[in-house]
Design a protein around this motif. Structure first.
Motif, PDB file in Angstrom:
ATOM      1  N   ALA A   1      47.518  10.685 -65.188  1.00 14.31           N
ATOM      2  CA  ALA A   1      48.880  11.077 -65.548  1.00 14.31           C
ATOM      3  C   ALA A   1      49.871   9.915 -65.525  1.00 14.31           C
ATOM      4  N   ASN A   2      49.628   8.915 -64.682  1.00 15.96           N
ATOM      5  CA  ASN A   2      50.629   7.871 -64.477  1.00 15.96           C
ATOM      6  C   ASN A   2      50.211   6.470 -64.905  1.00 15.96           C
ATOM      7  N   CYS A   3      48.920   6.215 -64.952  1.00 19.50           N
ATOM      8  CA  CYS A   3      48.457   4.838 -65.153  1.00 19.50           C
ATOM      9  C   CYS A   3      47.651   4.636 -66.428  1.00 19.50           C
ATOM     10  N   ALA A   4      46.909   5.674 -66.821  1.00 22.42           N
ATOM     11  CA  ALA A   4      45.959   5.530 -67.932  1.00 22.42           C
ATOM     12  C   ALA A   4      46.626   5.224 -69.267  1.00 22.42           C
ATOM     13  N   GLY A   5      47.910   5.516 -69.401  1.00 19.63           N
ATOM     14  CA  GLY A   5      48.606   5.189 -70.637  1.00 19.63           C
ATOM     15  C   GLY A   5      48.499   3.706 -70.967  1.00 19.63           C
ATOM     16  N   CYS A   6      48.539   2.868 -69.961  1.00 19.04           N
ATOM     17  CA  CYS A   6      48.394   1.418 -70.145  1.00 19.04           C
ATOM     18  C   CYS A   6      47.035   0.909 -69.661  1.00 19.04           C
ATOM     19  N   HIS A   7      46.444   1.611 -68.687  1.00 18.82           N
ATOM     20  CA  HIS A   7      45.223   1.118 -68.041  1.00 18.82           C
ATOM     21  C   HIS A   7      44.018   2.034 -68.271  1.00 18.82           C
ATOM     22  N   ILE A   8      43.844   2.534 -69.468  1.00 17.44           N
ATOM     23  CA  ILE A   8      42.713   3.407 -69.762  1.00 17.44           C
ATOM     24  C   ILE A   8      41.395   2.687 -69.456  1.00 17.44           C
ATOM     25  N   ASN A   9      40.553   3.342 -68.691  1.00 20.21           N
ATOM     26  CA  ASN A   9      39.254   2.789 -68.285  1.00 20.21           C
ATOM     27  C   ASN A   9      39.368   1.415 -67.634  1.00 20.21           C
ATOM     28  N   GLY A  10      40.475   1.169 -66.953  1.00 20.48           N
ATOM     29  CA  GLY A  10      40.646  -0.094 -66.247  1.00 20.48           C
ATOM     30  C   GLY A  10      41.104  -1.247 -67.117  1.00 20.48           C
ATOM     31  N   SER A  11      41.349  -0.997 -68.375  1.00 21.71           N
ATOM     32  CA  SER A  11      41.812  -2.074 -69.258  1.00 21.71           C
ATOM     33  C   SER A  11      43.329  -2.188 -69.148  1.00 21.71           C
ATOM     34  N   ASN A  12      43.931  -2.942 -70.041  1.00 25.42           N
ATOM     35  CA  ASN A  12      45.387  -3.044 -70.100  1.00 25.42           C
ATOM     36  C   ASN A  12      45.762  -3.199 -71.564  1.00 25.42           C
ATOM     37  N   ILE A  13      46.389  -2.185 -72.122  1.00 24.94           N
ATOM     38  CA  ILE A  13      46.698  -2.230 -73.550  1.00 24.94           C
ATOM     39  C   ILE A  13      47.901  -3.129 -73.846  1.00 24.94           C
ATOM     40  N   ILE A  14      48.646  -3.511 -72.826  1.00 27.79           N
ATOM     41  CA  ILE A  14      49.812  -4.367 -73.005  1.00 27.79           C
ATOM     42  C   ILE A  14      49.431  -5.844 -72.851  1.00 27.79           C
ATOM     43  N   ARG A  15      48.752  -6.171 -71.752  1.00 23.20           N
ATOM     44  CA  ARG A  15      48.332  -7.551 -71.465  1.00 23.20           C
ATOM     45  C   ARG A  15      46.876  -7.532 -71.039  1.00 23.20           C
ATOM     46  N   ARG A  16      45.994  -7.909 -71.938  1.00 17.39           N
ATOM     47  CA  ARG A  16      44.546  -7.794 -71.715  1.00 17.39           C
ATOM     48  C   ARG A  16      44.069  -8.409 -70.405  1.00 17.39           C
ATOM     49  N   GLY A  17      44.555  -9.579 -70.060  1.00 16.97           N
ATOM     50  CA  GLY A  17      44.082 -10.263 -68.855  1.00 16.97           C
ATOM     51  C   GLY A  17      44.508  -9.584 -67.566  1.00 16.97           C
ATOM     52  N   LYS A  18      45.536  -8.768 -67.608  1.00 12.56           N
ATOM     53  CA  LYS A  18      46.039  -8.092 -66.403  1.00 12.56           C
ATOM     54  C   LYS A  18      45.437  -6.690 -66.316  1.00 12.56           C
ATOM     55  N   ASN A  19      44.127  -6.647 -66.376  1.00  6.89           N
ATOM     56  CA  ASN A  19      43.440  -5.356 -66.332  1.00  6.89           C
ATOM     57  C   ASN A  19      43.071  -5.000 -64.896  1.00  6.89           C
ATOM     58  N   LEU A  20      42.369  -3.892 -64.724  1.00  7.98           N
ATOM     59  CA  LEU A  20      41.999  -3.409 -63.405  1.00  7.98           C
ATOM     60  C   LEU A  20      40.514  -3.598 -63.117  1.00  7.98           C
ATOM     61  N   LYS A  21      39.924  -4.563 -63.793  1.00  6.40           N
ATOM     62  CA  LYS A  21      38.522  -4.890 -63.534  1.00  6.40           C
ATOM     63  C   LYS A  21      38.464  -5.727 -62.252  1.00  6.40           C
ATOM     64  N   GLN A  22      37.329  -5.701 -61.596  1.00  4.57           N
ATOM     65  CA  GLN A  22      37.195  -6.349 -60.299  1.00  4.57           C
ATOM     66  C   GLN A  22      37.538  -7.844 -60.362  1.00  4.57           C
ATOM     67  N   LYS A  23      37.097  -8.534 -61.391  1.00  8.44           N
ATOM     68  CA  LYS A  23      37.365  -9.969 -61.525  1.00  8.44           C
ATOM     69  C   LYS A  23      38.871 -10.243 -61.599  1.00  8.44           C
ATOM     70  N   ALA A  24      39.587  -9.470 -62.391  1.00  6.91           N
ATOM     71  CA  ALA A  24      41.036  -9.660 -62.529  1.00  6.91           C
ATOM     72  C   ALA A  24      41.763  -9.281 -61.237  1.00  6.91           C
ATOM     73  N   LEU A  25      41.331  -8.206 -60.587  1.00 11.45           N
ATOM     74  CA  LEU A  25      41.966  -7.812 -59.330  1.00 11.45           C
ATOM     75  C   LEU A  25      41.859  -8.930 -58.301  1.00 11.45           C
ATOM     76  N   LYS A  26      40.693  -9.540 -58.202  1.00 10.37           N
ATOM     77  CA  LYS A  26      40.503 -10.652 -57.264  1.00 10.37           C
ATOM     78  C   LYS A  26      41.350 -11.849 -57.676  1.00 10.37           C
ATOM     79  N   LYS A  27      41.340 -12.172 -58.967  1.00  7.19           N
ATOM     80  CA  LYS A  27      42.089 -13.324 -59.481  1.00  7.19           C
ATOM     81  C   LYS A  27      43.571 -13.236 -59.138  1.00  7.19           C
ATOM     82  N   TYR A  28      44.140 -12.044 -59.250  1.00  6.27           N
ATOM     83  CA  TYR A  28      45.563 -11.861 -59.018  1.00  6.27           C
ATOM     84  C   TYR A  28      45.897 -11.376 -57.610  1.00  6.27           C
ATOM     85  N   GLY A  29      44.913 -11.385 -56.699  1.00  7.44           N
ATOM     86  CA  GLY A  29      45.156 -10.981 -55.321  1.00  7.44           C
ATOM     87  C   GLY A  29      45.432  -9.496 -55.164  1.00  7.44           C
ATOM     88  N   MET A  30      44.906  -8.692 -56.073  1.00  5.44           N
ATOM     89  CA  MET A  30      45.115  -7.248 -56.034  1.00  5.44           C
ATOM     90  C   MET A  30      43.833  -6.524 -55.631  1.00  5.44           C
TER      91      MET A  30
END
Length: 123
Positions: A49-78
């Motif tokens: 309801a709140n996140c999938a609009g931009c982060h469907i399946n862990g991706s990011n439709i606005i900024r590809r590199g700022k996705n929710l995949k494990q590699k990106a989460l680690k890279k950005y300290g998230m």
């Protein structure tokens, strides 16, 4: 001189960070992750309801590199519940803050959900 409004914002932010840090340390992330395991629908629904609009399946439709995949989460300290919760609560850049839309528990739940989904490559 700090205005009363700014002082309230600073104190609220401080209390939220301390609370999130306490939750992270006290539970070592296991209780929050266990809650997601026993009630995945709630966190999944919050995410949908709140996140999938931009982060469907862990991706990011606005900024590809700022996705929710494990590699990106680690890279950005998230790669912790506390850090994701802080970002969801306060927003950053073009990501809006959700502190007025979601409860503290919902934010913690969706943060744990994001971590567990990232660990499973969003499958």
């Amino acid at each position: 001189m700090i205005s009363l409004k700014n002082l309230k914002i600073i104190l609220t932010t401080f209390l939220l960070i301390v609370t999130l840090a306490f939750v992270e340390i006290a539970t070592n992330s296991q209780i929050a992750l266990a809650d997601i395991t026993t009630n995945p629908t709630t966190a999944a629904e919050i995410f949908s309801a709140n996140c999938a609009g931009c982060h469907i399946n862990g991706s990011n439709i606005i900024r590809r590199g700022k996705n929710l995949k494990q590699k990106a989460l680690k890279k950005y300290g998230m790669d912790s519940i506390a850090n994701i919760s802080n970002l969801v609560t306060n927003g950053k850049g073009i990501m809006p803050a959700y502190k007025d839309r979601l409860s503290e528990q919902q934010i913690i739940d969706v943060s744990a959900y994001v971590l567990s989904q990232a660990e499973n490559d969003w499958k």
